[in-house]
Design an enzyme around this catalytic site. Structure first.
Site, short mmCIF file in Angstrom:
data_model
loop_
_atom_site.label_atom_id
_atom_site.label_comp_id
_atom_site.label_asym_id
_atom_site.label_seq_id
_atom_site.Cartn_x
_atom_site.Cartn_y
_atom_site.Cartn_z
N LEU A 115 0.87 -1.17 0.00
CA LEU A 115 0.00 0.00 0.00
C LEU A 115 0.91 1.22 0.00
CD1 LEU A 115 -2.77 -0.91 2.63
CD2 LEU A 115 -2.96 -0.93 0.14
N ASP A 116 0.51 2.26 -0.71
CA ASP A 116 1.31 3.48 -0.77
C ASP A 116 1.47 4.10 0.62
OD1 ASP A 116 1.60 3.22 -3.47
OD2 ASP A 116 0.07 4.71 -3.99
N PHE A 117 2.46 4.97 0.72
CA PHE A 117 2.79 5.68 1.96
C PHE A 117 1.56 6.32 2.59
CE2 PHE A 117 4.26 9.65 4.03
CZ PHE A 117 5.16 9.13 4.95
#
Length: 259
Positions: A115-117
């Protein structure tokens, strides 16, 4: 009696499959370890990809450390907060998801996908490389459902474009399931289910139809729902969840046991 014993017996398996099941690496990654000469069976370097081992009697080592099949691979879910990178280490000292899960208790734990930051929600971890590889394989089309806050008012025409598939720089996306949960006056909230795992796919799809993502949250991965797990917390999957996840990955649903 003989038939039952035969069913429970762990038959010799290919070495790369053994390594994947032990959580060392994916099947492909395990093959790379073998061809690099880093894997030994009973003290002998094993580079042949056809090598088979019997987990009950053979001793397998990777870089000199013995590898064993656990009594059952561990899979858990984390409610990922924003502000964490999906990696198990970071040379720059940034916050990482490994800080949020019990790596010391479960050696070999790794995130299944990423999952992105700034993306929150369900992130799976496992010690089973075969399971992780199966869930992420492009041919499996395992569903992932997100709730997205979008800039602007998404109407049914925009939603239908996503349902039909849009052409991104890496090709046409598979049709998505899209429900508009709230629209207007300045932003929209939608539920989007995709069947692929391209990098930043939901963000790119929504941006393509003119609605940049302001916030993104993953609610489910395959048959596993995040539910009411609090942000930053984790829990082990139960036997039924693990079986459903293995089925989604196209693997047998039986928990693995040694001996």
């Amino acid at each position: 009696m003989t038939d039952n014993v035969a069913e429970e017996r762990i038959v010799p398996m290919r070495l790369q499959k053994f390594l994947a099941r032990a959580g060392v690496a994916s099947r492909r990654g395990s093959e790379n370890l073998m061809t690099a000469g880093r894997v030994c069976v009973n003290g002998v370097v094993a580079t042949e990809l056809g090598t088979k081992v019997d987990p009950r009697v053979d001793t397998v080592t990777v870089d000199g450390r013995e590898v064993r099949l656990a009594d059952g691979a561990v899979t858990l879910m984390l409610h990922k907060p924003a502000g964490f990178i999906t990696t198990m280490s970071d040379p720059h000292g940034r916050p990482i998801v490994a800080d949020l899960v019990p790596c010391d208790r479960y050696p070999g734990l790794f995130p299944v996908g990423r999952l992105d930051f700034d993306t929150t929600g369900l992130l799976l971890f496992s010690t089973d490389g075969e399971l992780g590889n199966g869930l992420l394989h492009p041919r499996k089309h395992v569903d992932k459902t997100y709730e997205a806050l979008l800039d602007g008012v998404m109407d049914e025409r925009d939603a239908q474009r996503l349902r039909d598939g849009v052409v991104l720089d890496d090709g046409l996306t598979l049709p998505a399931h899209v429900d508009i949960l709230r629209a207007g006056p300045k932003d929209s909230r939608v539920s989007i289910t995709i069947h692929e795992g391209r990098k930043r796919q939901v963000k790119r799809m929504c941006g393509f139809v003119g609605h940049p993502v302001l916030a993104l949250h993953r609610r489910s991965f395959g048959p596993i729902e995040l539910g009411d797990l609090s942000e930053g917390s984790w829990r082990l999957l139960d036997a039924h969840e693990e079986a459903a996840l293995r089925q989604a990955a196209g693997l047998d649903a039986q928990r693995r046991r040694l001996g």
